[in-house]
Scaffold this active site. Structure first.
Site, PDB file in Angstrom:
ATOM      1  N   CYS A  85       0.813  -1.217   0.000  1.00 17.02           N
ATOM      2  CA  CYS A  85       0.000   0.000   0.000  1.00 17.02           C
ATOM      3  C   CYS A  85       0.849   1.271   0.000  1.00 17.02           C
ATOM      4  O   CYS A  85       0.316   2.359  -0.160  1.00 17.02           O
ATOM      5  CB  CYS A  85      -0.962   0.000   1.179  1.00 17.02           C
ATOM      6  SG  CYS A  85      -2.205  -1.298   1.046  1.00 17.02           S
TER       7      CYS A  85
ATOM      8  N   GLU B 115     -12.968  -0.094   0.058  1.00 17.02           N
ATOM      9  CA  GLU B 115     -11.949  -0.028  -0.987  1.00 17.02           C
ATOM     10  C   GLU B 115     -12.024  -1.236  -1.909  1.00 17.02           C
ATOM     11  O   GLU B 115     -11.644  -1.148  -3.067  1.00 17.02           O
ATOM     12  CB  GLU B 115     -10.549   0.004  -0.364  1.00 17.02           C
ATOM     13  CG  GLU B 115     -10.254   1.247   0.413  1.00 17.02           C
ATOM     14  CD  GLU B 115      -8.863   1.232   1.023  1.00 17.02           C
ATOM     15  OE1 GLU B 115      -8.315   2.313   1.221  1.00 17.02           O
ATOM     16  OE2 GLU B 115      -8.323   0.135   1.300  1.00 17.02           O
TER      17      GLU B 115
ATOM     18  N   HIS C 250     -11.600  10.246  -9.565  1.00 17.12           N
ATOM     19  CA  HIS C 250     -10.463  10.275 -10.488  1.00 17.12           C
ATOM     20  C   HIS C 250      -9.400  11.288 -10.061  1.00 17.12           C
ATOM     21  O   HIS C 250      -8.834  12.010 -10.871  1.00 17.12           O
ATOM     22  CB  HIS C 250     -10.924  10.499 -11.936  1.00 17.12           C
ATOM     23  CG  HIS C 250     -11.562   9.279 -12.502  1.00 17.12           C
ATOM     24  ND1 HIS C 250     -12.884   8.975 -12.252  1.00 17.12           N
ATOM     25  CD2 HIS C 250     -11.072   8.279 -13.261  1.00 17.12           C
ATOM     26  CE1 HIS C 250     -13.187   7.833 -12.853  1.00 17.12           C
ATOM     27  NE2 HIS C 250     -12.098   7.387 -13.467  1.00 17.12           N
TER      28      HIS C 250
END
Length: 117
Positions: free
Chosen positions: A25, A107, A69
């Site tokens: 991550c 997520e 985005h």
């Protein structure tokens, strides 16, 4: 207690740069996020709602304009964990809708973080 929820979606990248470099991550990666806001009330309004779902439209606009985005490290001043994002969205919603009871952020299809005071 009456409870309602509404779900919102966005895609974004992030990095958890505070983690060790070898942690997956730490590298830039992305998710298709799901945000679920929960509102609760002991009473219904005159229309029979906790709150009209249509009134939650500003959250969609906020997510679309600020998070969709985007690279989340450029948006938030805290580590961009799902937990911190749940708290961020909770605070944003609570300031607008006092009935806000919790916010959950996903997520991946198998992981959820929730902030509920």
């Amino acid at each position: 207690m009456y409870r309602i929820t509404k779900e919102f979606h966005f895609s974004a990248s992030h990095q958890l740069i505070h983690l060790p470099a070898e942690h997956q991550c730490h590298r830039m990666h992305g998710h298709n996020y799901i945000v679920v806001v929960e509102l609760a009330g002991a009473e219904l309004n005159a229309d029979g709602f906790v709150r009209d779902y249509h009134e939650l439209g500003p959250l969609k606009s906020y997510i679309d304009d600020t998070f969709d985005h985007r690279h989340l490290n450029d948006v938030l001043d805290v580590p961009t964990t799902a937990e911190n994002m749940a708290r961020h969205f909770y605070d944003w919603c609570k300031a607008r809708w006092p009935e806000t009871a919790a916010v959950k952020v996903s997520e991946t299809p198998k992981t959820w973080a929730e902030y509920r005071p």
